[in-house]
Motif scaffolding. Structure first.
Motif, PDB file in Angstrom:
ATOM      1  N   VAL A  58      44.370  25.686  -4.900  1.00 29.58           N
ATOM      2  CA  VAL A  58      43.337  26.556  -5.439  1.00 29.58           C
ATOM      3  C   VAL A  58      43.995  27.623  -6.306  1.00 29.58           C
ATOM      4  N   ALA A  59      43.409  27.891  -7.472  1.00 32.98           N
ATOM      5  CA  ALA A  59      43.946  28.916  -8.370  1.00 32.98           C
ATOM      6  C   ALA A  59      43.740  30.296  -7.748  1.00 32.98           C
ATOM      7  N   ARG A  60      44.791  31.089  -7.679  1.00 34.46           N
ATOM      8  CA  ARG A  60      44.708  32.427  -7.086  1.00 34.46           C
ATOM      9  C   ARG A  60      44.422  33.477  -8.156  1.00 34.46           C
TER      10      ARG A  60
END
Length: 106
Positions: free
Chosen positions: A96-98
């Motif tokens: 997941v992109a932070r």
């Protein structure tokens, strides 16, 4: 197996399924698009040649011969789209992109 009369929806489904299987089998064997395209045209011509068969026994014979031909030509290593079950990317966990997806201060 019970006979299915020609020109019915059930028979149309059976023939359509065989046609799709033939197209997939041709795709599995084709290394170049032009060869695949020629194979699809040949398959279509064979199916069109038997389009008007109205005798149920003849129809069953043709469908049986088509199934036998498909079993004979079945590729040992068929193409599987990457994201389908058995494909190379099936159920990969993408992190997941932070960081924000759109940069900037809104």
């Amino acid at each position: 197996m019970s006979q299915i009369l020609p020109f019915t929806e059930a028979n149309t489904r059976r023939v359509s399924s065989l046609f799709r299987q033939a197209m997939r089998t041709a795709f599995d064997h084709a290394l170049r698009f032009d060869l695949y395209r020629q194979a699809t045209q040949d398959i279509r011509a064979q199916f069109e040649a038997n389009r008007e068969v109205s005798d149920p026994e003849e129809l069953e014979r043709i469908i049986g011969a088509t199934r036998a031909k498909l079993r004979e030509w079945k590729h040992p290593d068929p193409y599987i789209p990457p994201c389908r079950p058995g494909g190379t990317k099936y159920q990969r966990n993408i992190p997941v992109a932070r960081e924000p997806l759109v940069p900037g201060d809104w």
